[in-house]
Write an enzyme that holds these catalytic residues in place. Structure first.
Site: not given
Ligand code: SF4
Lengths: 186, 280
Positions: A40, A105
């Site tokens: 980015h 996310k």
């Molecule tokens: S599950 Fe844990 S290690 Fe995997 S992306 Fe999410 S916070 Fe990061």
């Protein structure tokens, strides 16, 4: 969740972007591009310098991911989403340049949500930590820029029925806010 | 003195990194299944199903559970009667990490400096906490700590007057602020007391305790239960999209501290709990 699944083609058509609403369950198919923190930074530096970004941004979806290395004979390693807020400061610039979708996310900043309304773009949330499962929906992967960044290089992916949920839409709808309100006990 | 070969440590560290990447510990899998059974949000229940399926796929196909295969963190207890022959324990562990991350096709996520951000390309250096204990064995506990959840950690130097309620508020506030970012459901590690750095260390160390096991100290056990309930009242839910399962457990470790201090640290662990242990 309504139970109906909406099929989304990438690159995104204007009408698709307009019709998606926070909470919609989608399956994305087509071409998407990967970029996370370091990529980015470089893309925005390129845009600011008046240079071409590594791919034409108009209508595209960027997936925030840094996959594990592919084993011999595999398309890609595990490839779930990374946390999106780290890209928030770059987001308005990319949307202004025509980007229409993002997959990651976690929640976005108010400024990023505002930019999605202004430039008419959507943010999809994939399941963080489901990298083994998600990798099965990736049919091809090719590094197209910034190879020196390793896991952070820009890849062109072809995906089929990539599972996600619309987290922010062009009207300012927000699944994180709505979901939380519904289930909090005061 | 009992001699343990350098290579034995290298192999053990390598094995821990490689194995834990794709093999979710049984306690975490049980906790996820229990949370699935209790989840009130349909979207949350679907997400938990996906996580359980992900764990099965990862184990069956030996794929990393999550693409963030983390920073390699080790807590090592070295018996006073044990000696490493042929090199230092630190060098051996780093060599094991180098090989484990390469041979198991794990992601190399370490940069040599926080500002120049150049990848070291072998996931070293590992973070190693070494303690000397009685005996002639070396016990190595490993955790691959993801960046997403680690970034949501917090530390506060509270005052003694803040007390129990102050601690609860700070911990719940940290989880509240973290929202969807650390990939809930999470395990919340809390270190209380000691000094600034001890609190942080204890918070991380607490994450090694078996999920679902009671705290052996009954006062801390009741504190954990109260914090857990208040966290799950927040409604953040799986992936932050609303629901009951925000945290699966709260683990507290406490330590003596100065008359003026009440340090509290919160270290968050995501559901992709990559951890394993070996005793040599
Ligand atoms: S599950 Fe844990 S290690 Fe995997 S992306 Fe999410 S916070 Fe990061």
């Amino acid at each position: 969740m309504s139970g109906t699944i909406i099929r989304v083609e990438s690159p995104l058509a204007e009408e698709a972007v307009e019709s998606l609403r926070a909470g919609d369950v989608v399956r994305i198919s087509g071409v998407i591009y990967t970029a996370r923190d370091a990529a980015h930074k470089r893309i925005v530096e390129a845009l600011d310098a008046g240079q071409a970004p590594p791919f034409e941004l108009a209508g595209q979806i960027v997936y925030y991911v840094g996959p594990t290395p592919a084993r011999p004979g595999e398309v890609i390693g595990s490839a779930g989403p990374t946390t999106s807020y780290r890209m928030d400061s770059y987001t308005p610039r990319l949307l202004e340049a025509g980007l229409k979708g993002m997959i990651g996310k976690g929640n976005r900043s108010p400024a990023a949500v505002e930019a999605m309304k202004r430039f008419r773009a959507v943010y999809f949330a994939a399941v963080g930590g489901a990298g083994a499962l998600i990798s099965k929906r990736i049919k091809s992967s090719e590094i197209i820029a910034y190879e020196d960044l390793g896991a952070e290089a820009v890849r062109r992916l072809v995906v089929e029925d990539f599972p996600a949920i619309v987290a922010n839409d062009i009207l300012g709808g927000d699944i994180f806010e709505a979901g939380r309100k519904k289930y909090q006990r005061l | 003195m009992r001699k343990i070969e350098f290579q034995t440590i290298v192999d053990a560290a390598k094995e821990l990194c490689a194995r834990s990447a794709s093999d979710l510990p049984a306690d975490m899998e049980r906790a996820l299944a229990a949370a699935r059974a209790r989840e009130i949000s349909p979207a949350g229940a679907e997400i938990l199903d996906a996580l359980l399926e992900n764990a099965r796929v990862a184990r069956d196909e030996k794929r990393p559970i999550c693409q963030d295969t983390g920073v390699a963190v080790f807590f090592i207890e070295k018996g006073a009667e044990a000696v490493v022959a042929g090199g230092t324990l630190t060098d051996a562990v780093n060599e094991g990490v180098r090989r484990g991350y390469e041979e198991a096709f794990l992601r190399k996520s370490i940069v040599r400096g926080p500002l120049d951000r150049v990848n070291t390309k072998d996931n070293t250096p590992a973070v190693i906490h070494l303690e000397e204990v009685p005996g002639d064995r070396i016990s190595i506990r490993f955790m691959a700590k993801g960046g997403g959840c680690e970034n949501m950690s917090r530390l506060a130097m509270l005052t003694p007057a803040d007390g129990r309620e102050g601690v609860i508020r700070f911990v719940v506030g940290a989880v509240d602020a973290a929202g969807a970012n650390p990939c809930p459901p999470i395990v919340v590690g809390v270190g209380m007391g000691g000094t600034f750095e001890v609190a942080a260390l204890l918070a991380k160390k607490s994450l090694f305790r078996e999920i679902g096991s009671p705290n052996p100290d009954s006062a801390l056990d009741s504190l954990e239960r109260e914090i857990l309930e208040r966290i799950n009242d927040l409604g953040i839910g799986p992936q932050g999209m609303g629901g009951a399962a925000t945290a699966l457990a709260v683990h507290v470790l406490s330590h003596p501290c100065h008359i003026a201090s009440l340090p509290v640290a919160v270290n968050i662990e995501c559901h992709a709990h990559r951890s394993a242990e070996v005793v040599l």
